[in-house]
Scaffold this motif. Structure first.
Motif, PDB file in Angstrom:
ATOM      1  N   SER A  66      38.157  27.723  45.412  1.00 11.79           N
ATOM      2  CA  SER A  66      37.169  27.523  44.355  1.00 11.79           C
ATOM      3  C   SER A  66      36.109  26.520  44.808  1.00 11.79           C
ATOM      4  O   SER A  66      36.418  25.557  45.515  1.00 11.79           O
ATOM      5  CB  SER A  66      37.851  27.023  43.081  1.00 11.79           C
ATOM      6  OG  SER A  66      38.439  25.757  43.292  1.00 11.79           O
ATOM      7  N   PRO A  67      34.877  26.720  44.417  1.00 13.47           N
ATOM      8  CA  PRO A  67      33.804  25.799  44.823  1.00 13.47           C
ATOM      9  C   PRO A  67      34.045  24.361  44.383  1.00 13.47           C
ATOM     10  O   PRO A  67      33.626  23.422  45.053  1.00 13.47           O
ATOM     11  CB  PRO A  67      32.562  26.384  44.148  1.00 13.47           C
ATOM     12  CG  PRO A  67      32.887  27.821  43.927  1.00 13.47           C
ATOM     13  CD  PRO A  67      34.356  27.872  43.646  1.00 13.47           C
ATOM     14  N   SER A  68      34.697  24.176  43.234  1.00 15.26           N
ATOM     15  CA  SER A  68      34.917  22.826  42.718  1.00 15.26           C
ATOM     16  C   SER A  68      36.184  22.182  43.267  1.00 15.26           C
ATOM     17  O   SER A  68      36.489  21.041  42.930  1.00 15.26           O
ATOM     18  CB  SER A  68      35.006  22.876  41.194  1.00 15.26           C
ATOM     19  OG  SER A  68      36.160  23.588  40.789  1.00 15.26           O
ATOM     20  N   GLY A  69      36.936  22.918  44.078  1.00 15.11           N
ATOM     21  CA  GLY A  69      38.176  22.375  44.611  1.00 15.11           C
ATOM     22  C   GLY A  69      39.360  22.529  43.681  1.00 15.11           C
ATOM     23  O   GLY A  69      40.435  21.980  43.944  1.00 15.11           O
ATOM     24  N   LYS A  70      39.175  23.266  42.589  1.00 12.07           N
ATOM     25  CA  LYS A  70      40.285  23.514  41.678  1.00 12.07           C
ATOM     26  C   LYS A  70      41.149  24.643  42.228  1.00 12.07           C
ATOM     27  O   LYS A  70      41.266  24.804  43.435  1.00 12.07           O
ATOM     28  CB  LYS A  70      39.758  23.815  40.275  1.00 12.07           C
ATOM     29  CG  LYS A  70      39.088  22.627  39.586  1.00 12.07           C
ATOM     30  CD  LYS A  70      38.635  22.978  38.173  1.00 12.07           C
ATOM     31  CE  LYS A  70      38.216  21.749  37.380  1.00 12.07           C
ATOM     32  NZ  LYS A  70      37.114  21.006  37.974  1.00 12.07           N
ATOM     33  N   SER A  71      41.775  25.430  41.382  1.00 11.19           N
ATOM     34  CA  SER A  71      42.728  26.442  41.825  1.00 11.19           C
ATOM     35  C   SER A  71      42.034  27.606  42.524  1.00 11.19           C
ATOM     36  O   SER A  71      40.881  27.930  42.233  1.00 11.19           O
ATOM     37  CB  SER A  71      43.519  26.945  40.622  1.00 11.19           C
ATOM     38  OG  SER A  71      42.647  27.352  39.599  1.00 11.19           O
ATOM     39  N   PRO A  72      42.732  28.271  43.452  1.00  6.12           N
ATOM     40  CA  PRO A  72      42.128  29.355  44.223  1.00  6.12           C
ATOM     41  C   PRO A  72      42.065  30.670  43.458  1.00  6.12           C
ATOM     42  O   PRO A  72      42.621  30.816  42.365  1.00  6.12           O
ATOM     43  CB  PRO A  72      43.062  29.473  45.428  1.00  6.12           C
ATOM     44  CG  PRO A  72      44.398  29.071  44.883  1.00  6.12           C
ATOM     45  CD  PRO A  72      44.110  27.978  43.880  1.00  6.12           C
ATOM     46  N   PHE A  73      41.388  31.641  44.067  1.00 10.64           N
ATOM     47  CA  PHE A  73      41.276  33.002  43.562  1.00 10.64           C
ATOM     48  C   PHE A  73      41.904  33.954  44.576  1.00 10.64           C
ATOM     49  O   PHE A  73      41.962  33.652  45.768  1.00 10.64           O
ATOM     50  CB  PHE A  73      39.807  33.398  43.373  1.00 10.64           C
ATOM     51  CG  PHE A  73      39.097  32.644  42.291  1.00 10.64           C
ATOM     52  CD1 PHE A  73      38.800  33.251  41.078  1.00 10.64           C
ATOM     53  CD2 PHE A  73      38.697  31.320  42.480  1.00 10.64           C
ATOM     54  CE1 PHE A  73      38.126  32.568  40.077  1.00 10.64           C
ATOM     55  CE2 PHE A  73      38.024  30.635  41.486  1.00 10.64           C
ATOM     56  CZ  PHE A  73      37.752  31.262  40.282  1.00 10.64           C
ATOM     57  N   LEU A  74      42.318  35.116  44.098  1.00  7.24           N
ATOM     58  CA  LEU A  74      42.783  36.178  44.981  1.00  7.24           C
ATOM     59  C   LEU A  74      41.851  37.367  44.814  1.00  7.24           C
ATOM     60  O   LEU A  74      41.613  37.827  43.694  1.00  7.24           O
ATOM     61  CB  LEU A  74      44.210  36.591  44.630  1.00  7.24           C
ATOM     62  CG  LEU A  74      44.799  37.732  45.465  1.00  7.24           C
ATOM     63  CD1 LEU A  74      45.009  37.281  46.904  1.00  7.24           C
ATOM     64  CD2 LEU A  74      46.102  38.238  44.874  1.00  7.24           C
ATOM     65  N   ILE A  75      41.306  37.852  45.922  1.00 10.54           N
ATOM     66  CA  ILE A  75      40.509  39.071  45.930  1.00 10.54           C
ATOM     67  C   ILE A  75      41.251  40.092  46.763  1.00 10.54           C
ATOM     68  O   ILE A  75      41.645  39.808  47.907  1.00 10.54           O
ATOM     69  CB  ILE A  75      39.097  38.820  46.486  1.00 10.54           C
ATOM     70  CG1 ILE A  75      38.305  37.892  45.544  1.00 10.54           C
ATOM     71  CG2 ILE A  75      38.346  40.132  46.681  1.00 10.54           C
ATOM     72  CD1 ILE A  75      36.906  37.552  46.047  1.00 10.54           C
ATOM     73  N   ALA A  76      41.471  41.280  46.204  1.00  7.93           N
ATOM     74  CA  ALA A  76      42.233  42.323  46.886  1.00  7.93           C
ATOM     75  C   ALA A  76      41.508  43.651  46.771  1.00  7.93           C
ATOM     76  O   ALA A  76      40.790  43.896  45.791  1.00  7.93           O
ATOM     77  CB  ALA A  76      43.634  42.432  46.282  1.00  7.93           C
ATOM     78  N   GLU A  77      41.711  44.523  47.771  1.00 11.16           N
ATOM     79  CA  GLU A  77      41.031  45.814  47.767  1.00 11.16           C
ATOM     80  C   GLU A  77      41.920  46.902  48.352  1.00 11.16           C
ATOM     81  O   GLU A  77      42.622  46.705  49.350  1.00 11.16           O
ATOM     82  CB  GLU A  77      39.731  45.745  48.571  1.00 11.16           C
ATOM     83  CG  GLU A  77      38.987  47.073  48.621  1.00 11.16           C
ATOM     84  CD  GLU A  77      37.659  47.003  49.349  1.00 11.16           C
ATOM     85  OE1 GLU A  77      36.904  47.994  49.306  1.00 11.16           O
ATOM     86  OE2 GLU A  77      37.383  45.952  49.972  1.00 11.16           O
ATOM     87  N   HIS A  78      41.890  48.071  47.711  1.00  5.70           N
ATOM     88  CA  HIS A  78      42.515  49.294  48.217  1.00  5.70           C
ATOM     89  C   HIS A  78      41.403  50.318  48.331  1.00  5.70           C
ATOM     90  O   HIS A  78      40.796  50.698  47.323  1.00  5.70           O
ATOM     91  CB  HIS A  78      43.597  49.786  47.249  1.00  5.70           C
ATOM     92  CG  HIS A  78      44.123  51.151  47.571  1.00  5.70           C
ATOM     93  ND1 HIS A  78      45.180  51.365  48.425  1.00  5.70           N
ATOM     94  CD2 HIS A  78      43.710  52.379  47.163  1.00  5.70           C
ATOM     95  CE1 HIS A  78      45.423  52.658  48.511  1.00  5.70           C
ATOM     96  NE2 HIS A  78      44.540  53.297  47.754  1.00  5.70           N
ATOM     97  N   HIS A  79      41.120  50.765  49.563  1.00  7.81           N
ATOM     98  CA  HIS A  79      39.989  51.677  49.790  1.00  7.81           C
ATOM     99  C   HIS A  79      40.492  53.009  50.321  1.00  7.81           C
ATOM    100  O   HIS A  79      41.280  53.054  51.264  1.00  7.81           O
ATOM    101  CB  HIS A  79      39.004  51.066  50.793  1.00  7.81           C
ATOM    102  CG  HIS A  79      37.794  51.914  51.029  1.00  7.81           C
ATOM    103  ND1 HIS A  79      36.724  51.943  50.154  1.00  7.81           N
ATOM    104  CD2 HIS A  79      37.486  52.792  52.022  1.00  7.81           C
ATOM    105  CE1 HIS A  79      35.806  52.784  50.602  1.00  7.81           C
ATOM    106  NE2 HIS A  79      36.249  53.312  51.730  1.00  7.81           N
ATOM    107  N   GLU A  80      40.015  54.085  49.691  1.00  9.17           N
ATOM    108  CA  GLU A  80      40.387  55.427  50.135  1.00  9.17           C
ATOM    109  C   GLU A  80      39.199  56.231  50.638  1.00  9.17           C
ATOM    110  O   GLU A  80      39.287  56.891  51.656  1.00  9.17           O
ATOM    111  CB  GLU A  80      41.100  56.176  49.004  1.00  9.17           C
ATOM    112  CG  GLU A  80      42.462  55.564  48.676  1.00  9.17           C
ATOM    113  CD  GLU A  80      43.273  56.380  47.688  1.00  9.17           C
ATOM    114  OE1 GLU A  80      42.800  57.459  47.251  1.00  9.17           O
ATOM    115  OE2 GLU A  80      44.384  55.942  47.347  1.00  9.17           O
TER     116      GLU A  80
END
Length: 460
Positions: A66-80
């Motif tokens: 996170s930009p503010s240094g708080k908790s993270p994010f998860l980005i996930a992708e399934h591509h067909e």
């Protein structure tokens, strides 16, 4: 295999106990974001549970700080295939305070406990249970199609929704290309009722502001000073009454939304707000005149007093208090001139004899709403009806506040919210729970919806 096979698979997963086992594992993570001190647990939820669960469905994923240094994010992708529709979905793994010791029969908020139709545990309704339903439905569709979904899928999971999603907008803006999609489908908040599937197109916004009145230090004996010292509690009560009357009706025009359109009225015409036996009964003669309960809840603005303080309510002294405070919240729909509200409140209080009341804004969420006549909304409603045999309620917006503006505005996506909890779920309170009956139906709804998405040759 067929659509019915996909729905049958996810229901078998439910009846086997597999779904509740997954949910129990996730509830056990003490991911409280409001109290602080849970950075390790917040990160572990994404690293140890979400990433492996999505990897089993051929998603690639990574954590984004996170930009503010708080908790993270998860980005996930399934591509067909680049020619197939792409759906972006969302969830949050953080929860409010567990409130240990306040739950019925000594229940542990960090364990799932089934009693009758209810499954208790912190996060079961908000939001671990809801994104777990969507993941389980994706798995069932993929298995039924022999290892394919028939569409492209992306996830973003955050761990700061319960503190107002402070970094979600920037993260989405910074990763706009990575999150590009044809449709957003999210699950949060409650349905209209336990028995009626619901689609909502956006959410009301929320502005929280403080009214503070500090006349003097300490209290002064009411027998010696009553009648000659101004009472801040009395002044503050009257100041609030100048903003909202004794029946919950707004008195300040700038706080009101534009007149309800015929389109909104038509959308809500068959929506009944009918609390169940364990939910509070609707108050008579409360709220804006000339509106139905559904219009007041889903298409109008309300000003709520969240908290008030003056003196010591538990041990009141015979003294005139020196200070009084209140926290108010305006829930507002699209079209409200929210940027003008704070200053208008200051001017109104000054002009009505309350210049000594300080007004400050502390928190704000934007209002947003997708187009009611969007082809995606009609498509989703048809899919739900096909699965359940019920016409879903289509609400212009959710009564509460969610970060829909990020997906609709920043990312520019058509948005559909399909909630899997119900109004009496006790989220943000002791005894939070989901209903097994609603959960089973929601699993089928999402499996049917994802199957139907895979049947589209191209985006609508």
């Amino acid at each position: 295999m067929t659509r019915a096979d996909a729905i049958d698979r996810v229901r078998q997963h439910f009846h086997s106990g597999g779904f509740l086992a997954e949910l129990g594992r996730r509830v056990a993570y003490r991911t409280e974001s409001q109290s602080g001190g849970r950075a390790k647990e917040l990160r572990a939820y994404l690293e140890e549970d979400m990433r492996p669960a999505l990897a089993e469905l051929d998603f690639t994923s990574r954590l984004v700080e996170s930009p503010s240094g708080k908790s993270p994010f998860l980005i996930a992708e399934h591509h067909e295939s680049a020619s197939l529709p792409t759906v972006l979905t969302y969830g949050h793994g953080d929860v409010v305070d567990g409130m240990e010791g306040e739950w019925r029969d000594g229940l542990d908020p960090w364990e799932t406990t089934a009693i009758g139709d209810r499954v208790y545990g912190r996060g079961t309704a908000d939001n671990k249970g809801q994104h777990s339903i969507n993941i389980a439905a994706l798995r069932a569709v993929r298995e039924a199609r022999g290892g394919r979904l028939g569409f492209n899928a992306k996830f973003i999971l955050e761990m700061g929704e319960e503190i107002g999603s402070p970094d979600l907008n920037k993260v989405c803006a910074d990763h706009r290309d990575e999150l590009k999609a044809d449709l957003f489908v999210g699950s949060d908040g409650p349905r209209l009722s336990a028995v009626r599937p619901t689609i909502f197109l956006g959410c009301r916004g929320g502005m929280r502001f403080h009214l503070d009145l500090n006349l003097r230090d300490g209290g002064h004996h009411s027998g010696n000073w009553g009648g000659v010292l101004a009472n801040p509690a009395t002044i503050l009560a009257n100041a609030i009454a100048s903003l909202v009357d004794g029946h919950g009706r707004l008195r300040l025009e700038v706080m009101k939304p534009p007149r309800l359109s015929n389109q909104i009225r038509a959308a809500l015409a068959d929506v009944k707000v009918e609390p169940s036996a364990d939910e509070p009964a609707l108050s008579e003669n409360w709220g804006e005149d000339g509106l139905s309960a559904a219009e007041r809840l889903y298409a109008w603005n309300t000003l709520e007093v969240l908290a008030m303080s003056a003196g010591n309510i538990d041990k009141p002294a015979n003294a005139i208090p020196g200070q009084a405070r209140a926290v108010l919240q305006l829930r507002f729909v699209v079209g409200t001139e929210i940027d003008k509200v704070l200053e208008a409140v200051r001017v109104h209080l000054r002009d009505n004899g309350f210049p000594m009341v300080a007004v400050t804004a502390t928190q704000s969420f934007a209002a947003s709403r997708a187009e009611i006549d969007s082809p995606w909304i009609k498509w989703a409603a048809h899919s739900i009806a096909h699965t359940t045999g019920k016409a879903p309620a289509v609400l212009p917006n959710f009564g509460g506040s969610l970060p829909n503006d990020v997906f609709a505005g920043t990312l520019g996506l058509p948005t559909i919210w399909l909630p899997h909890s119900y109004p009496g779920c006790s989220q943000h309170a002791p005894d939070e729970h989901i209903l097994l009956s609603v959960t089973e139906e929601a699993l089928g709804i999402m499996a049917g919806l994802f199957w139907d998405l895979g049947e589209l040759a191209r985006p609508l």
